[in-house]
Design a protein around this motif. Structure first.
Motif, PDB file in Angstrom:
ATOM      1  N   LYS A 139      -5.804   5.227  64.867  1.00 52.19           N
ATOM      2  CA  LYS A 139      -5.683   3.821  64.493  1.00 52.19           C
ATOM      3  C   LYS A 139      -4.635   3.149  65.364  1.00 52.19           C
ATOM      4  O   LYS A 139      -3.641   3.775  65.749  1.00 52.19           O
ATOM      5  CB  LYS A 139      -5.282   3.707  63.014  1.00 52.19           C
ATOM      6  CG  LYS A 139      -5.239   2.292  62.464  1.00 52.19           C
ATOM      7  CD  LYS A 139      -4.887   2.312  60.980  1.00 52.19           C
ATOM      8  CE  LYS A 139      -4.866   0.900  60.397  1.00 52.19           C
ATOM      9  NZ  LYS A 139      -4.498   0.918  58.950  1.00 52.19           N
ATOM     10  N   ILE A 140      -4.861   1.879  65.687  1.00 50.92           N
ATOM     11  CA  ILE A 140      -3.875   1.091  66.415  1.00 50.92           C
ATOM     12  C   ILE A 140      -3.665  -0.221  65.677  1.00 50.92           C
ATOM     13  O   ILE A 140      -4.631  -0.864  65.255  1.00 50.92           O
ATOM     14  CB  ILE A 140      -4.312   0.845  67.877  1.00 50.92           C
ATOM     15  CG1 ILE A 140      -3.240   0.064  68.642  1.00 50.92           C
ATOM     16  CG2 ILE A 140      -5.645   0.123  67.947  1.00 50.92           C
ATOM     17  CD1 ILE A 140      -3.495  -0.006  70.136  1.00 50.92           C
ATOM     18  N   THR A 141      -2.407  -0.591  65.472  1.00 53.73           N
ATOM     19  CA  THR A 141      -2.084  -1.832  64.773  1.00 53.73           C
ATOM     20  C   THR A 141      -1.036  -2.600  65.569  1.00 53.73           C
ATOM     21  O   THR A 141      -0.355  -2.041  66.436  1.00 53.73           O
ATOM     22  CB  THR A 141      -1.539  -1.560  63.356  1.00 53.73           C
ATOM     23  OG1 THR A 141      -0.351  -0.750  63.455  1.00 53.73           O
ATOM     24  CG2 THR A 141      -2.574  -0.840  62.507  1.00 53.73           C
ATOM     25  N   VAL A 142      -0.918  -3.875  65.254  1.00 55.28           N
ATOM     26  CA  VAL A 142       0.072  -4.717  65.925  1.00 55.28           C
ATOM     27  C   VAL A 142       0.850  -5.500  64.882  1.00 55.28           C
ATOM     28  O   VAL A 142       0.304  -5.954  63.877  1.00 55.28           O
ATOM     29  CB  VAL A 142      -0.607  -5.679  66.932  1.00 55.28           C
ATOM     30  CG1 VAL A 142      -1.620  -6.585  66.237  1.00 55.28           C
ATOM     31  CG2 VAL A 142       0.433  -6.508  67.680  1.00 55.28           C
ATOM     32  N   ASP A 143       2.148  -5.614  65.115  1.00 56.19           N
ATOM     33  CA  ASP A 143       3.024  -6.398  64.245  1.00 56.19           C
ATOM     34  C   ASP A 143       3.882  -7.276  65.148  1.00 56.19           C
ATOM     35  O   ASP A 143       4.582  -6.762  66.030  1.00 56.19           O
ATOM     36  CB  ASP A 143       3.903  -5.476  63.398  1.00 56.19           C
ATOM     37  CG  ASP A 143       4.813  -6.264  62.463  1.00 56.19           C
ATOM     38  OD1 ASP A 143       4.366  -7.286  61.914  1.00 56.19           O
ATOM     39  OD2 ASP A 143       5.984  -5.865  62.300  1.00 56.19           O
ATOM     40  N   SER A 144       3.804  -8.580  64.945  1.00 53.04           N
ATOM     41  CA  SER A 144       4.488  -9.480  65.872  1.00 53.04           C
ATOM     42  C   SER A 144       4.842 -10.795  65.204  1.00 53.04           C
ATOM     43  O   SER A 144       4.168 -11.233  64.270  1.00 53.04           O
ATOM     44  CB  SER A 144       3.593  -9.745  67.092  1.00 53.04           C
ATOM     45  OG  SER A 144       4.255 -10.549  68.042  1.00 53.04           O
ATOM     46  N   THR A 145       5.905 -11.397  65.712  1.00 54.29           N
ATOM     47  CA  THR A 145       6.326 -12.727  65.289  1.00 54.29           C
ATOM     48  C   THR A 145       6.623 -13.539  66.541  1.00 54.29           C
ATOM     49  O   THR A 145       7.313 -13.038  67.439  1.00 54.29           O
ATOM     50  CB  THR A 145       7.592 -12.662  64.412  1.00 54.29           C
ATOM     51  OG1 THR A 145       7.334 -11.842  63.270  1.00 54.29           O
ATOM     52  CG2 THR A 145       8.006 -14.055  63.954  1.00 54.29           C
ATOM     53  N   PRO A 146       6.104 -14.757  66.644  1.00 53.14           N
ATOM     54  CA  PRO A 146       6.380 -15.566  67.833  1.00 53.14           C
ATOM     55  C   PRO A 146       7.875 -15.666  68.115  1.00 53.14           C
ATOM     56  O   PRO A 146       8.668 -15.989  67.237  1.00 53.14           O
ATOM     57  CB  PRO A 146       5.784 -16.934  67.463  1.00 53.14           C
ATOM     58  CG  PRO A 146       4.683 -16.610  66.509  1.00 53.14           C
ATOM     59  CD  PRO A 146       5.195 -15.456  65.706  1.00 53.14           C
ATOM     60  N   GLY A 147       8.245 -15.326  69.339  1.00 54.09           N
ATOM     61  CA  GLY A 147       9.638 -15.406  69.746  1.00 54.09           C
ATOM     62  C   GLY A 147      10.475 -14.198  69.393  1.00 54.09           C
ATOM     63  O   GLY A 147      11.656 -14.136  69.745  1.00 54.09           O
ATOM     64  N   SER A 148       9.877 -13.216  68.716  1.00 53.81           N
ATOM     65  CA  SER A 148      10.662 -12.061  68.255  1.00 53.81           C
ATOM     66  C   SER A 148      10.096 -10.723  68.701  1.00 53.81           C
ATOM     67  O   SER A 148      10.416  -9.685  68.127  1.00 53.81           O
ATOM     68  CB  SER A 148      10.770 -12.084  66.720  1.00 53.81           C
ATOM     69  OG  SER A 148      11.423 -13.253  66.283  1.00 53.81           O
ATOM     70  N   GLY A 149       9.227 -10.724  69.686  1.00 55.87           N
ATOM     71  CA  GLY A 149       8.714  -9.463  70.204  1.00 55.87           C
ATOM     72  C   GLY A 149       7.504  -8.943  69.449  1.00 55.87           C
ATOM     73  O   GLY A 149       7.074  -9.506  68.438  1.00 55.87           O
TER      74      GLY A 149
END
Length: 246
Positions: free
Chosen positions: A221-231
């Protein structure tokens, strides 16, 4: 009725394969048409210019070479994606540290060009994988992290074992992405808007789709966790070989 059900069961994967091939051809035609049209238009305009100087002609030829290289990259990437669709990965015990090291070596140049450091703390874990495809997956994620990170930042690679699974994380200090982009980023030919790319994106929206295909082959499985401006953090889950702990 039984005969119908058996026939339907037999034909279903054939129909799915035909649909996938039709979709691939449609996507390929769409992606190739735009750059080819631009390339042809630039040359036609140049040919109609009776006052074209040697310097201008040289600039056009250089632009043509650049465009041709991009088209070749696109074609090779698409063929690679098609091969992944048709093949089955043979999984075997692989040292995760070795795979991470190989992937890091492949992105040394772009990382150095932006003075980006890569901090690797991967422990000695053995996973079930196809080594070269796993190297390709991690290279795609590292390249993506470098592309969307500012200069003089750090990309961190970590890994841990949990309940027969190895969890590898690639963490950058880049521009991040919003929730809408995260939902679509693994789709073929998806490209984020200018807010995500900063006007720098030269990709064709295939890299992360290939990463998704590779991890699917591995039963992971591959997932992504991100916040604009925070990596952004990409997490890859792979099956461990036996019981291991970190």
């Amino acid at each position: 009725m039984v005969g119908y059900l058996l026939a339907e069961h037999t034909l279903r994967p054939i129909r799915a394969n035909m649909h996938a091939q039709t979709q691939f051809v449609s996507d390929a035609s769409h992606e190739l048409r735009t750059p080819l049209t631009a390339l042809r238009t630039a040359n036609e305009v140049a040919l109609r210019n009776p006052k074209l100087t040697l310097a201008e002609a040289r600039a056009i030829i250089e632009a043509n070479v650049t465009d041709a290289t991009r088209l070749q990259t696109l074609a090779n990437t698409m063929l690679g994606l098609l091969r992944h669709d048709r093949s089955v990965a043979q999984l075997q015990p692989v040292a995760l540290q070795t795979v991470v090291s190989e992937a890091m070596n492949l992105v040394v140049a772009p990382a150095q060009a932006k003075s980006i450091a890569i901090d690797d703390t991967t422990p000695p874990l053995m996973v079930r994988a196809h080594q070269q495809r796993l190297v390709q997956l991690l290279t795609i994620l590292l390249d993506n992290a470098i592309k969307y990170s500012p200069e003089h930042t750090t990309i961190t690679i970590t890994a841990e074992s949990t309940n027969r699974w190895a969890r590898v994380q690639i963490i950058d200090q880049g521009i991040g992405m919003d929730a809408a982009t995260q939902r679509q980023i693994f789709q073929r030919f998806y490209r984020a808007d200018q807010a995500r790319t900063g006007g720098l994106g030269q990709g064709y929206g295939l890299g992360l789709a290939i990463a998704q295909q590779i991890i699917t082959e591995h039963g992971g499985k591959i997932t992504v966790d991100s916040t604009p401006g925070s990596g952004t953090t990409f997490t890859v889950s792979l099956r461990l070989v036996g019981r291991q702990s970190t």
